[in-house]
Design an enzyme around this catalytic site. Sequence first.
Site, PDB file in Angstrom:
ATOM      1  N   ARG A 191       0.839  -1.195   0.000  1.00 44.38           N
ATOM      2  CA  ARG A 191       0.000   0.000   0.000  1.00 44.38           C
ATOM      3  C   ARG A 191       0.874   1.246   0.000  1.00 44.38           C
ATOM      4  O   ARG A 191       1.805   1.362   0.793  1.00 44.38           O
ATOM      5  CB  ARG A 191      -0.821  -0.044   1.275  1.00 44.38           C
ATOM      6  CG  ARG A 191      -1.775   1.068   1.493  1.00 44.38           C
ATOM      7  CD  ARG A 191      -2.324   0.882   2.911  1.00 44.38           C
ATOM      8  NE  ARG A 191      -3.464   1.714   3.167  1.00 44.38           N
ATOM      9  CZ  ARG A 191      -3.390   3.026   3.372  1.00 44.38           C
ATOM     10  NH1 ARG A 191      -2.201   3.632   3.355  1.00 44.38           N
ATOM     11  NH2 ARG A 191      -4.467   3.730   3.610  1.00 44.38           N
TER      12      ARG A 191
ATOM     13  N   ASN B 239       1.465   7.140   1.745  1.00 46.74           N
ATOM     14  CA  ASN B 239       0.804   8.430   2.019  1.00 46.74           C
ATOM     15  C   ASN B 239      -0.564   8.582   1.377  1.00 46.74           C
ATOM     16  O   ASN B 239      -1.048   9.679   1.197  1.00 46.74           O
ATOM     17  CB  ASN B 239       1.701   9.587   1.591  1.00 46.74           C
ATOM     18  CG  ASN B 239       2.967   9.636   2.423  1.00 46.74           C
ATOM     19  OD1 ASN B 239       2.995   9.076   3.515  1.00 46.74           O
ATOM     20  ND2 ASN B 239       3.995  10.268   1.913  1.00 46.74           N
ATOM     21  N   CYS B 240      -1.204   7.469   1.020  1.00 43.69           N
ATOM     22  CA  CYS B 240      -2.560   7.542   0.491  1.00 43.69           C
ATOM     23  C   CYS B 240      -3.540   7.216   1.601  1.00 43.69           C
ATOM     24  O   CYS B 240      -3.420   6.188   2.254  1.00 43.69           O
ATOM     25  CB  CYS B 240      -2.761   6.533  -0.642  1.00 43.69           C
ATOM     26  SG  CYS B 240      -1.978   7.021  -2.184  1.00 43.69           S
ATOM     27  N   LEU B 241      -4.512   8.064   1.800  1.00 40.44           N
ATOM     28  CA  LEU B 241      -5.507   7.795   2.842  1.00 40.44           C
ATOM     29  C   LEU B 241      -6.479   6.714   2.357  1.00 40.44           C
ATOM     30  O   LEU B 241      -6.654   6.487   1.186  1.00 40.44           O
ATOM     31  CB  LEU B 241      -6.255   9.063   3.202  1.00 40.44           C
ATOM     32  CG  LEU B 241      -5.366  10.156   3.801  1.00 40.44           C
ATOM     33  CD1 LEU B 241      -6.160  11.427   4.028  1.00 40.44           C
ATOM     34  CD2 LEU B 241      -4.752   9.688   5.120  1.00 40.44           C
TER      35      LEU B 241
END
Lengths: 108, 93, 116
Positions: free
Chosen positions: A103, A106-108
Amino acid sequence: MVKSPSPERNNEGFLEDAWAWSRDTAEEIASEDGLELSENHWEIIMFLRDFYKEHEISPPSNRLFVKAVKDAMGEEKGNSIYLMQLFPGTPAKTACRIAGLPRPTNCL
Amino acid sequence: MNELHTLHILNKTPDHPRFGECLGMLGPDDAIVLIENGVLGLAAAEGFHSARVYALRDDVAARGLSGSTQATSLVDYSEWVGLTLQAERVISW
Amino acid sequence: MAMLIIIDQPPYGGWTGREALDMAFSLAAFDQPVSLLFIGAGVNWLRTGQNTSGIEQKSVEKNLAAAPVFGIEDILADRISCERYGIAPPELADSVVLTDANAELLAQYSQAAFAG
Protein backbone atom coordinates in the site's frame (compact mmCIF):
# COMPACT_ATOMS: atom_id res chain seq x y z
CA MET A 1 -6.97 -25.96 -15.80
CA VAL A 2 -5.84 -26.10 -12.19
CA LYS A 3 -5.53 -22.69 -10.61
CA SER A 4 -3.00 -22.16 -7.84
CA PRO A 5 -4.56 -20.74 -4.67
CA SER A 6 -4.77 -16.95 -4.47
CA PRO A 7 -1.91 -15.39 -2.53
CA GLU A 8 -2.56 -13.99 0.94
CA ARG A 9 -3.81 -10.43 1.24
CA ASN A 10 -4.25 -7.92 4.05
CA ASN A 11 -7.51 -6.35 5.21
CA GLU A 12 -7.27 -3.67 2.50
CA GLY A 13 -6.72 -6.22 -0.24
CA PHE A 14 -2.98 -5.67 -0.73
CA LEU A 15 -0.74 -8.69 -1.19
CA GLU A 16 1.26 -9.72 1.89
CA ASP A 17 4.15 -10.79 -0.34
CA ALA A 18 4.78 -8.81 -3.53
CA TRP A 19 6.66 -11.77 -5.04
CA ALA A 20 3.63 -14.07 -4.75
CA TRP A 21 1.96 -12.06 -7.53
CA SER A 22 1.02 -13.41 -10.96
CA ARG A 23 -1.04 -12.12 -13.88
CA ASP A 24 -3.94 -14.22 -12.57
CA THR A 25 -3.72 -12.37 -9.27
CA ALA A 26 -3.96 -9.05 -11.09
CA GLU A 27 -7.05 -10.18 -13.05
CA GLU A 28 -8.68 -11.40 -9.84
CA ILE A 29 -8.08 -8.18 -7.87
CA ALA A 30 -9.11 -6.02 -10.82
CA SER A 31 -12.40 -7.88 -11.22
CA GLU A 32 -13.22 -7.10 -7.57
CA ASP A 33 -12.99 -3.43 -8.60
CA GLY A 34 -15.12 -4.16 -11.66
CA LEU A 35 -12.16 -3.57 -13.97
CA GLU A 36 -11.24 -5.52 -17.06
CA LEU A 37 -7.52 -5.17 -17.74
CA SER A 38 -6.55 -3.75 -21.13
CA GLU A 39 -3.10 -3.34 -22.69
CA ASN A 40 -3.01 0.18 -21.24
CA HIS A 41 -3.57 -1.23 -17.75
CA TRP A 42 -0.90 -3.88 -18.20
CA GLU A 43 1.65 -1.32 -19.33
CA ILE A 44 1.26 0.56 -16.04
CA ILE A 45 1.08 -2.63 -13.97
CA MET A 46 4.34 -3.94 -15.43
CA PHE A 47 5.93 -0.53 -14.94
CA LEU A 48 4.98 -0.70 -11.24
CA ARG A 49 6.39 -4.24 -10.94
CA ASP A 50 9.71 -3.04 -12.40
CA PHE A 51 9.68 0.03 -10.19
CA TYR A 52 9.23 -2.12 -7.11
CA LYS A 53 11.99 -4.49 -8.16
CA GLU A 54 14.35 -1.55 -8.54
CA HIS A 55 13.37 0.54 -5.52
CA GLU A 56 11.66 -1.82 -3.06
CA ILE A 57 8.95 0.78 -2.42
CA SER A 58 5.60 1.70 -3.93
CA PRO A 59 5.24 5.27 -5.17
CA PRO A 60 4.12 6.77 -1.83
CA SER A 61 1.30 9.00 -3.13
CA ASN A 62 -0.80 9.76 -6.20
CA ARG A 63 1.38 12.68 -7.15
CA LEU A 64 4.55 10.62 -6.95
CA PHE A 65 2.87 7.80 -8.88
CA VAL A 66 2.12 10.30 -11.65
CA LYS A 67 5.70 11.64 -11.49
CA ALA A 68 7.20 8.19 -11.75
CA VAL A 69 5.04 7.27 -14.75
CA LYS A 70 5.83 10.59 -16.40
CA ASP A 71 9.55 10.07 -15.80
CA ALA A 72 9.38 6.66 -17.52
CA MET A 73 6.75 7.16 -20.24
CA GLY A 74 6.28 10.87 -20.73
CA GLU A 75 3.46 13.33 -20.21
CA GLU A 76 0.88 11.49 -22.33
CA LYS A 77 0.61 8.66 -19.79
CA GLY A 78 2.16 10.40 -16.80
CA ASN A 79 -0.83 12.59 -16.02
CA SER A 80 -3.43 12.20 -13.34
CA ILE A 81 -6.48 12.16 -15.63
CA TYR A 82 -5.14 9.27 -17.72
CA LEU A 83 -4.20 7.26 -14.64
CA MET A 84 -7.49 8.07 -12.90
CA GLN A 85 -9.40 6.73 -15.89
CA LEU A 86 -7.43 3.47 -15.87
CA PHE A 87 -7.41 3.03 -12.09
CA PRO A 88 -10.46 4.70 -10.56
CA GLY A 89 -10.65 5.77 -6.94
CA THR A 90 -7.19 6.61 -5.67
CA PRO A 91 -5.10 5.64 -8.72
CA ALA A 92 -1.88 4.87 -6.80
CA LYS A 93 -3.76 2.64 -4.38
CA THR A 94 -5.83 0.86 -7.01
CA ALA A 95 -2.87 0.31 -9.33
CA CYS A 96 -0.50 -0.87 -6.57
CA ARG A 97 -3.15 -3.27 -5.26
CA ILE A 98 -3.61 -4.81 -8.70
CA ALA A 99 0.14 -4.90 -9.34
CA GLY A 100 0.72 -6.72 -6.04
CA LEU A 101 2.75 -3.92 -4.45
CA PRO A 102 2.47 -2.76 -0.83
CA ARG A 103 0.00 0.00 0.00
CA PRO A 104 1.35 3.46 -0.89
CA THR A 105 2.33 4.97 2.47
CA ASN A 106 0.80 8.43 2.02
CA CYS A 107 -2.56 7.54 0.49
CA LEU A 108 -5.51 7.79 2.84
CA MET B 1 40.88 -22.76 21.67
CA ASN B 2 42.01 -19.52 23.27
CA GLU B 3 40.53 -18.53 26.56
CA LEU B 4 37.76 -16.00 26.15
CA HIS B 5 37.48 -13.73 29.13
CA THR B 6 34.91 -11.14 28.16
CA LEU B 7 32.78 -11.01 25.03
CA HIS B 8 31.80 -7.46 24.12
CA ILE B 9 28.65 -7.18 22.03
CA LEU B 10 28.69 -3.80 20.34
CA ASN B 11 25.75 -2.46 18.32
CA LYS B 12 26.55 1.27 18.36
CA THR B 13 28.04 3.34 15.52
CA PRO B 14 31.60 4.66 15.91
CA ASP B 15 30.03 8.10 16.48
CA HIS B 16 28.27 6.88 19.62
CA PRO B 17 30.19 7.51 22.87
CA ARG B 18 29.69 3.92 23.94
CA PHE B 19 31.70 2.69 20.95
CA GLY B 20 34.86 4.36 22.30
CA GLU B 21 34.06 3.30 25.85
CA CYS B 22 33.86 -0.28 24.70
CA LEU B 23 37.22 -0.12 22.91
CA GLY B 24 38.75 1.41 26.02
CA MET B 25 37.75 -1.61 28.08
CA LEU B 26 39.00 -4.34 25.76
CA GLY B 27 41.31 -6.72 27.60
CA PRO B 28 43.92 -9.01 26.04
CA ASP B 29 41.75 -12.12 26.30
CA ASP B 30 38.60 -10.38 25.18
CA ALA B 31 36.69 -10.61 21.94
CA ILE B 32 34.26 -8.24 20.35
CA VAL B 33 31.19 -9.04 18.27
CA LEU B 34 29.97 -6.22 16.04
CA ILE B 35 26.26 -6.35 15.32
CA GLU B 36 23.67 -3.97 13.79
CA ASN B 37 25.22 -0.49 13.44
CA GLY B 38 28.34 -1.66 15.27
CA VAL B 39 29.56 -3.23 12.01
CA LEU B 40 30.13 0.30 10.67
CA GLY B 41 33.25 0.23 12.87
CA LEU B 42 34.80 -1.99 10.20
CA ALA B 43 34.57 0.86 7.70
CA ALA B 44 35.62 3.65 10.03
CA ALA B 45 39.12 2.22 10.54
CA GLU B 46 38.75 2.01 14.31
CA GLY B 47 41.61 0.48 16.26
CA PHE B 48 40.52 -2.78 17.81
CA HIS B 49 44.11 -3.44 19.01
CA SER B 50 44.76 -7.10 19.57
CA ALA B 51 41.23 -8.13 20.42
CA ARG B 52 39.62 -10.78 18.30
CA VAL B 53 36.95 -9.13 16.17
CA TYR B 54 33.84 -10.88 14.93
CA ALA B 55 30.99 -9.33 12.95
CA LEU B 56 27.52 -10.58 12.17
CA ARG B 57 27.47 -11.57 8.50
CA ASP B 58 23.90 -10.42 7.70
CA ASP B 59 24.47 -6.97 9.21
CA VAL B 60 27.73 -6.59 7.29
CA ALA B 61 26.04 -7.54 4.01
CA ALA B 62 23.08 -5.22 4.60
CA ARG B 63 25.41 -2.23 4.88
CA GLY B 64 27.43 -3.10 1.80
CA LEU B 65 30.56 -3.83 3.83
CA SER B 66 31.37 -7.34 2.70
CA GLY B 67 34.45 -6.02 0.91
CA SER B 68 36.05 -4.33 3.93
CA THR B 69 36.35 -7.07 6.50
CA GLN B 70 40.09 -7.92 6.31
CA ALA B 71 40.95 -9.13 9.81
CA THR B 72 37.40 -9.87 10.85
CA SER B 73 35.70 -13.21 11.25
CA LEU B 74 32.16 -13.12 9.94
CA VAL B 75 29.75 -15.14 12.04
CA ASP B 76 26.12 -16.19 11.74
CA TYR B 77 23.60 -16.17 14.57
CA SER B 78 24.40 -19.65 15.85
CA GLU B 79 28.15 -18.97 15.89
CA TRP B 80 27.43 -15.79 17.82
CA VAL B 81 25.46 -17.77 20.39
CA GLY B 82 28.39 -20.19 20.55
CA LEU B 83 30.71 -17.31 21.44
CA THR B 84 28.45 -16.10 24.24
CA LEU B 85 28.45 -19.61 25.72
CA GLN B 86 32.22 -19.86 25.46
CA ALA B 87 32.86 -16.51 27.19
CA GLU B 88 33.21 -16.23 30.95
CA ARG B 89 31.16 -13.06 30.85
CA VAL B 90 29.36 -10.94 28.31
CA ILE B 91 28.93 -7.17 28.12
CA SER B 92 26.22 -5.78 25.83
CA TRP B 93 27.02 -2.19 25.00
CA MET C 1 12.24 28.46 -0.80
CA ALA C 2 14.55 25.45 -0.80
CA MET C 3 14.72 22.96 2.00
CA LEU C 4 17.61 20.80 3.11
CA ILE C 5 16.93 17.64 5.09
CA ILE C 6 19.98 16.40 6.96
CA ILE C 7 20.39 12.75 7.85
CA ASP C 8 23.12 11.96 10.39
CA GLN C 9 21.80 8.58 11.52
CA PRO C 10 22.99 5.31 10.01
CA PRO C 11 20.56 3.19 7.98
CA TYR C 12 18.73 0.15 9.44
CA GLY C 13 19.26 0.92 13.15
CA GLY C 14 16.05 2.94 13.51
CA TRP C 15 13.24 4.66 11.66
CA THR C 16 14.23 8.34 11.81
CA GLY C 17 16.09 8.27 8.51
CA ARG C 18 13.27 6.53 6.65
CA GLU C 19 10.77 9.03 8.04
CA ALA C 20 12.97 11.87 6.81
CA LEU C 21 13.14 10.29 3.36
CA ASP C 22 9.35 9.99 3.37
CA MET C 23 9.07 13.66 4.27
CA ALA C 24 11.44 14.63 1.48
CA PHE C 25 9.37 12.61 -0.99
CA SER C 26 6.19 14.31 0.23
CA LEU C 27 7.69 17.77 -0.26
CA ALA C 28 8.87 16.79 -3.73
CA ALA C 29 5.37 15.52 -4.52
CA PHE C 30 4.13 19.10 -4.09
CA ASP C 31 7.00 20.43 -6.18
CA GLN C 32 8.75 22.00 -3.19
CA PRO C 33 12.49 22.16 -3.86
CA VAL C 34 14.13 19.76 -1.42
CA SER C 35 17.60 18.25 -1.14
CA LEU C 36 19.13 15.67 1.15
CA LEU C 37 22.45 15.96 2.98
CA PHE C 38 24.11 12.93 4.55
CA ILE C 39 26.70 13.57 7.26
CA GLY C 40 28.36 11.61 10.06
CA ALA C 41 27.19 8.00 10.24
CA GLY C 42 24.41 9.01 7.82
CA VAL C 43 26.81 8.66 4.88
CA ASN C 44 26.47 4.90 5.26
CA TRP C 45 23.10 5.25 3.51
CA LEU C 46 25.00 5.93 0.32
CA ARG C 47 27.35 2.96 0.11
CA THR C 48 26.67 0.77 -2.91
CA GLY C 49 26.27 -3.01 -2.73
CA GLN C 50 23.89 -3.22 0.24
CA ASN C 51 22.29 -6.66 0.49
CA THR C 52 19.49 -6.68 3.06
CA SER C 53 18.02 -10.13 2.43
CA GLY C 54 19.50 -11.39 5.73
CA ILE C 55 17.97 -8.69 7.92
CA GLU C 56 14.51 -8.61 6.34
CA GLN C 57 14.42 -4.87 5.70
CA LYS C 58 14.06 -2.95 2.47
CA SER C 59 17.31 -1.69 0.98
CA VAL C 60 17.77 2.05 1.61
CA GLU C 61 20.15 2.04 -1.35
CA LYS C 62 17.26 1.03 -3.63
CA ASN C 63 14.75 3.33 -1.88
CA LEU C 64 17.08 6.28 -2.28
CA ALA C 65 17.60 5.55 -5.98
CA ALA C 66 13.95 6.62 -6.46
CA ALA C 67 14.73 10.13 -5.16
CA PRO C 68 15.65 11.66 -8.54
CA VAL C 69 12.50 10.14 -10.11
CA PHE C 70 10.36 11.80 -7.44
CA GLY C 71 12.03 15.16 -7.98
CA ILE C 72 14.47 15.43 -5.08
CA GLU C 73 16.92 18.07 -6.29
CA ASP C 74 20.31 17.04 -4.87
CA ILE C 75 21.68 14.19 -2.81
CA LEU C 76 24.72 15.54 -1.02
CA ALA C 77 27.36 13.66 0.97
CA ASP C 78 29.77 15.31 3.39
CA ARG C 79 33.31 14.69 2.17
CA ILE C 80 34.96 14.31 5.59
CA SER C 81 32.27 11.92 6.84
CA CYS C 82 32.78 9.76 3.75
CA GLU C 83 36.51 9.62 4.45
CA ARG C 84 35.85 8.70 8.05
CA TYR C 85 33.67 5.79 6.99
CA GLY C 86 35.96 4.68 4.22
CA ILE C 87 33.57 5.50 1.41
CA ALA C 88 35.49 6.42 -1.72
CA PRO C 89 33.68 8.12 -4.63
CA PRO C 90 33.42 4.89 -6.69
CA GLU C 91 31.39 3.35 -3.85
CA LEU C 92 28.87 6.18 -3.95
CA ALA C 93 25.71 5.97 -6.04
CA ASP C 94 25.92 7.98 -9.28
CA SER C 95 23.41 10.61 -8.23
CA VAL C 96 25.38 11.59 -5.11
CA VAL C 97 27.42 14.80 -5.01
CA LEU C 98 30.36 15.15 -2.60
CA THR C 99 30.34 18.42 -0.70
CA ASP C 100 31.61 20.09 2.46
CA ALA C 101 28.90 20.43 5.09
CA ASN C 102 29.59 23.87 6.48
CA ALA C 103 27.79 27.13 7.23
CA GLU C 104 28.23 28.26 3.65
CA LEU C 105 26.36 25.22 2.36
CA LEU C 106 23.51 25.59 4.86
CA ALA C 107 23.21 29.29 3.98
CA GLN C 108 22.07 28.28 0.50
CA TYR C 109 18.81 26.91 1.93
CA SER C 110 15.99 28.86 3.48
CA GLN C 111 15.27 25.93 5.75
CA ALA C 112 17.41 23.08 7.03
CA ALA C 113 16.25 20.35 9.35
CA PHE C 114 17.94 17.38 10.96
CA ALA C 115 16.12 14.06 10.83
CA GLY C 116 15.03 12.74 14.21
